[in-house]
Design a protein around this motif. Structure first.
Motif, short mmCIF file in Angstrom:
data_model
loop_
_atom_site.label_atom_id
_atom_site.label_comp_id
_atom_site.label_asym_id
_atom_site.label_seq_id
_atom_site.Cartn_x
_atom_site.Cartn_y
_atom_site.Cartn_z
N GLU A 32 0.97 -1.10 0.05
CA GLU A 32 -0.12 -0.04 0.17
C GLU A 32 0.94 1.18 0.01
O GLU A 32 1.62 1.49 0.81
CB GLU A 32 -0.88 -0.05 1.04
CG GLU A 32 -1.91 1.10 1.29
CD GLU A 32 -2.47 1.30 2.49
OE1 GLU A 32 -3.53 2.20 3.00
OE2 GLU A 32 -2.61 0.41 3.33
N THR A 33 0.86 1.94 -1.04
CA THR A 33 1.73 2.97 -1.31
C THR A 33 0.98 4.67 -1.23
O THR A 33 -0.50 4.30 -1.67
CB THR A 33 2.44 3.32 -2.30
OG1 THR A 33 1.98 3.63 -3.63
CG2 THR A 33 3.13 1.85 -2.65
N SER A 34 1.47 5.67 -1.12
CA SER A 34 0.70 6.87 -1.31
C SER A 34 0.39 7.27 -2.66
O SER A 34 -0.43 8.14 -2.77
CB SER A 34 1.68 8.05 -0.66
OG SER A 34 2.93 7.99 -1.50
N GLN A 35 0.81 6.52 -3.64
CA GLN A 35 0.39 6.75 -5.02
C GLN A 35 -0.49 5.43 -5.44
O GLN A 35 -1.04 5.51 -6.42
CB GLN A 35 1.41 6.45 -5.95
CG GLN A 35 2.49 7.49 -5.72
CD GLN A 35 2.02 8.78 -6.15
OE1 GLN A 35 1.21 9.05 -7.20
NE2 GLN A 35 2.24 10.05 -5.58
N ASN A 37 -1.91 0.91 -4.63
CA ASN A 37 -1.42 -0.39 -4.04
C ASN A 37 -0.90 -1.27 -5.37
O ASN A 37 -1.39 -1.07 -6.50
CB ASN A 37 -2.78 -1.35 -3.73
CG ASN A 37 -3.43 -0.42 -2.50
OD1 ASN A 37 -2.74 0.27 -1.77
ND2 ASN A 37 -4.47 -1.00 -1.79
N ASP A 64 6.51 -0.56 7.00
CA ASP A 64 5.81 0.70 6.85
C ASP A 64 6.32 1.92 7.31
O ASP A 64 7.10 2.04 8.22
CB ASP A 64 4.93 0.06 8.26
CG ASP A 64 4.06 -1.19 8.03
OD1 ASP A 64 4.14 -1.77 7.03
OD2 ASP A 64 3.27 -1.60 8.91
N ILE A 67 10.07 4.65 2.13
CA ILE A 67 9.65 5.34 0.85
C ILE A 67 10.37 4.85 -0.32
O ILE A 67 11.28 4.10 0.09
CB ILE A 67 10.19 6.94 1.06
CG1 ILE A 67 11.66 6.98 1.13
CG2 ILE A 67 9.54 7.87 2.09
CD1 ILE A 67 12.09 8.15 0.82
N LYS A 84 10.79 8.91 5.48
CA LYS A 84 10.33 10.12 4.68
C LYS A 84 11.62 11.23 5.14
O LYS A 84 11.70 12.07 4.11
CB LYS A 84 9.06 10.84 5.06
CG LYS A 84 7.94 10.09 4.45
CD LYS A 84 6.48 10.91 4.57
CE LYS A 84 6.22 10.80 6.18
NZ LYS A 84 4.78 11.00 6.41
N THR A 181 8.37 14.80 -3.88
CA THR A 181 7.32 14.43 -2.85
C THR A 181 7.30 13.13 -2.49
O THR A 181 7.36 12.15 -3.39
CB THR A 181 5.82 14.91 -3.40
OG1 THR A 181 5.87 16.15 -3.72
CG2 THR A 181 4.77 14.39 -2.27
N VAL A 183 7.22 9.18 -2.00
CA VAL A 183 6.47 8.15 -2.22
C VAL A 183 6.53 6.98 -1.10
O VAL A 183 7.47 6.45 -1.09
CB VAL A 183 6.61 7.49 -3.61
CG1 VAL A 183 5.64 6.18 -4.00
CG2 VAL A 183 6.62 8.75 -4.70
N VAL A 184 5.37 6.98 -0.06
CA VAL A 184 5.53 6.28 1.24
C VAL A 184 4.75 5.07 0.72
O VAL A 184 3.64 4.82 0.36
CB VAL A 184 4.80 6.82 2.19
CG1 VAL A 184 4.88 6.16 3.43
CG2 VAL A 184 5.34 8.47 2.47
N LYS A 186 3.07 2.82 2.77
CA LYS A 186 2.25 2.92 3.94
C LYS A 186 2.34 1.24 4.91
O LYS A 186 2.37 1.35 6.03
CB LYS A 186 0.89 3.31 3.79
CG LYS A 186 0.69 4.67 3.04
CD LYS A 186 -0.92 5.00 2.69
CE LYS A 186 -0.72 6.23 2.33
NZ LYS A 186 -2.20 6.47 1.96
#
Length: 192
Positions: A32-35, A37, A64, A67, A84, A181, A183-184, A186
């Motif tokens: 699960e990423t900030s962009q 899945n 978790d 980045i 991050k 920015t 890209v995490v 999660k």
């Protein structure tokens, strides 16, 4: 005669089901990423040490909040080692490189990142955005051509990988190709 036909049909169905079950045993995870899945399958038979290592990091929650810290379009996206703030996370001991397992660094495959030392991979991994044949194991190539161990592939979410690969990057703490920015990642959840 009808009983024989039914028996053969049932046996064929059982064989097909058992063959499917054997293939379905590979671990499947969701990054699960900030962009978005990315669903991946890990190749336990071909890369048992690498898959075990990755699963241990995933189960512990290590990934978790990390980045994708190295993003190069038309090459790969690399993550799993920095937070991050670009602070590296402490890892376990390096693992044996399984690049000689017959798997190729093709588009959509996951491989372990490492230093110039063959057996130096820990937690960082990358997803190939294109076929990177020069990263494959080359037994005839001599020193420096052992390769990078492929241990999985993207099942769903290659569009997310491509989106991450297209993220604008810059230099952060002296490190190039870092997304401007973050890209995490999660979470990394094991589905089976």
């Amino acid at each position: 005669m009808l009983k024989r036909i039914l028996l053969v049909a049932v046996l064929a169905l059982c064989f097909a089901c058992s063959a499917f079950a054997a293939e379905a045993k590979n671990p499947v995870l969701v990054l699960e990423t900030s962009q978005g899945n990315v669903k991946v399958e890990l190749f336990e038979k071909q890369a048992p040490i690498t898959v075990k290592n990755f699963l241990e990091y995933a189960k512990s929650g290590f990934y978790d909040g990390t980045i994708f810290h190295r993003v190069i379009p038309s090459f790969m996206i690399q993550g799993g080692g920095f937070n991050k703030e670009m602070i590296p996370k402490a890892t376990r001991a390096p693992i044996k490189n399984e690049a000689n397992n017959g798997l190729k660094n093709d588009r959509g495959t996951l491989a372990m990142a490492r230093t110039g030392m063959v057996d130096s991979a820990t937690a960082q991994f990358f997803i190939n955005v294109v076929n990177n044949n020069y990263l494959n194991h080359n037994p005839a190539g001599g020193a420096g051509s052992f390769g990078y161990a492929v241990f999985g592939k993207v099942l769903e979410g290659m569009d997310v990988v491509d989106k991450i690969a297209g993220t604008p990057t810059g230099v952060v703490n002296g490190m190039p190709n870092v997304p401007v920015t973050p890209v995490v990642i999660k979470s990394v959840k094991i589905l089976k």
